[in-house]
Design a protein around this motif. Structure first.
Motif, mmCIF file in Angstrom:
data_model
loop_
_atom_site.group_PDB
_atom_site.id
_atom_site.type_symbol
_atom_site.label_atom_id
_atom_site.label_comp_id
_atom_site.label_asym_id
_atom_site.label_seq_id
_atom_site.Cartn_x
_atom_site.Cartn_y
_atom_site.Cartn_z
ATOM 1 N N CYS A 79 38.277 42.416 40.458
ATOM 2 C CA CYS A 79 38.643 42.370 39.033
ATOM 3 C C CYS A 79 37.812 41.380 38.222
ATOM 4 O O CYS A 79 37.596 41.565 37.038
ATOM 5 N N ALA A 80 37.367 40.316 38.852
ATOM 6 C CA ALA A 80 36.633 39.233 38.186
ATOM 7 C C ALA A 80 37.467 38.501 37.132
ATOM 8 O O ALA A 80 36.925 37.817 36.272
ATOM 9 N N HIS A 81 38.789 38.671 37.173
ATOM 10 C CA HIS A 81 39.651 38.008 36.187
ATOM 11 C C HIS A 81 40.891 37.364 36.813
ATOM 12 O O HIS A 81 41.941 37.276 36.186
ATOM 13 N N GLY A 82 40.795 36.989 38.055
ATOM 14 C CA GLY A 82 41.898 36.244 38.664
ATOM 15 C C GLY A 82 43.139 37.066 38.940
ATOM 16 O O GLY A 82 44.238 36.515 39.016
ATOM 17 N N VAL A 83 42.986 38.373 39.081
ATOM 18 C CA VAL A 83 44.159 39.230 39.266
ATOM 19 C C VAL A 83 44.244 39.824 40.670
ATOM 20 O O VAL A 83 45.322 39.924 41.250
ATOM 21 N N CYS A 84 43.110 40.200 41.233
ATOM 22 C CA CYS A 84 43.172 40.948 42.512
ATOM 23 C C CYS A 84 43.216 40.039 43.740
ATOM 24 O O CYS A 84 43.628 40.458 44.809
ATOM 25 N N GLY A 85 42.748 38.815 43.601
ATOM 26 C CA GLY A 85 42.793 37.866 44.717
ATOM 27 C C GLY A 85 41.718 38.074 45.766
ATOM 28 O O GLY A 85 41.761 37.454 46.823
ATOM 29 N N SER A 86 40.739 38.928 45.495
ATOM 30 C CA SER A 86 39.782 39.252 46.570
ATOM 31 C C SER A 86 38.654 38.238 46.735
ATOM 32 O O SER A 86 37.984 38.253 47.764
ATOM 33 N N ASP A 87 38.394 37.393 45.747
ATOM 34 C CA ASP A 87 37.241 36.490 45.892
ATOM 35 C C ASP A 87 37.653 35.036 46.183
ATOM 36 O O ASP A 87 36.992 34.094 45.752
ATOM 37 N N ALA A 88 38.744 34.881 46.929
ATOM 38 C CA ALA A 88 39.112 33.524 47.361
ATOM 39 C C ALA A 88 38.101 33.048 48.395
ATOM 40 O O ALA A 88 37.714 33.812 49.291
ATOM 41 N N MET A 89 37.655 31.831 48.251
ATOM 42 C CA MET A 89 36.704 31.236 49.203
ATOM 43 C C MET A 89 36.847 29.720 49.128
ATOM 44 O O MET A 89 37.571 29.201 48.265
#
Ligand code: SF4
Ligand code: FES
Length: 246
Positions: free
Chosen positions: A54-64
């Motif tokens: 999403c690139a907007h803090g909604v999907c949670g996929s880019d946690a690192m």
């Protein structure tokens, strides 16, 4: 400004161990870390692996793990992690999950624990009208838990999983259970209980608060774990009271 991203790289087809590679990248301090990663991927090294959607803090996929702390790359501003020109930002994959490639981890153990707690409404009674009505006051009781985006940051930051018990259910699964336990339309507490009330379930939590510190949704994770522990203890006591005396 020019900064450096020191990124952990790992190609399971070639590498025995993860290695770090440093990339110089031109950024605006108001850019997000995700923008810098995309610049590297699009202009310099298309083999760089990371998840995002999403690139907007909604999907949670880019946690690192960014400079040692779990964060969403799309919600992390460069100015907050690189204070001056020439600064180096360390970027690593989440912890406590098997490494897949570069910044990607295998999320299966996290989602397995999530599914274990039956994260859906359980209510065998038939619906009398169109839907189960709930008051705003009752809805408020589990509002915090509904904010979870399943990013697994808490699972990664949990020191109990790292140091004490790798089998611990983990904070997010408990939050998901609490979301339904505190919902007065749900009748599945007892059905969900065996998935929480066992030695590796909810009990290993030692109140270290790392989950609360890293949660990008500012959920009071530790508080909800403790409230759920209390609910379980109360239910046990009630059951004891109603046990027939022999
Ligand atoms: S509780 Fe917070 S840190 Fe944990 S998965 Fe949900 S949003 Fe992410
Ligand atoms: S890309 Fe969806 S939360 Fe960051």
């Amino acid at each position: 400004m020019k900064i450096y991203l020191q990124i952990q790289r790992f190609n399971p087809e070639k590498d025995k161990e993860p290695v770090y590679r440093k990339y110089a990248v031109e950024v605006d301090p108001k850019d997000r870390l995700l923008d810098a990663l995309m610049k590297i991927k699009n202009r310099e090294d298309p083999s760089l692996g990371f998840r995002k959607s999403c690139a907007h803090g909604v999907c949670g996929s880019d946690a690192m793990v960014i400079n040692g702390k779990e964060r969403l790359a799309c919600k992390t501003l460069i100015k907050d992690v690189a204070k001056k020109d020439g600064a180096t930002v360390k970027v690593e994959p989440l912890r406590n999950l098997p490494l897949q490639r570069d910044l990607m981890v295998n999320q299966s153990p996290f989602f397995q624990n999530y599914r274990q707690v039956k994260p859906y409404q359980i209510n065998p009674e038939s619906v009398r009208e169109k839907e189960r009505i709930q008051s705003p006051e009752k809805r408020k009781q589990f509002d915090d838990a509904t904010k979870c985006i399943l990013c697994a940051s808490c699972f990664s930051a949990c020191p109990v999983k790292q140091e004490v018990n790798p089998e611990f259910l983990g904070p997010a699964a408990v939050i998901q259970a609490s979301r339904f336990i505190d919902d007065d339309r749900d009748k599945g507490f007892e059905e969900r209980l065996p998935e929480l009330d066992y030695p590796d379930g909810i009990w290993p939590c030692e109140n270290r608060f790392e989950c609360t510190r890293v949660c990008p949704r500012n959920i009071k994770v530790t508080k909800l774990i403790n409230l759920t522990k209390r609910r379980i203890t109360e239910l046990r006591k009630d059951k004891e009271k109603t046990k027939p005396r022999i």
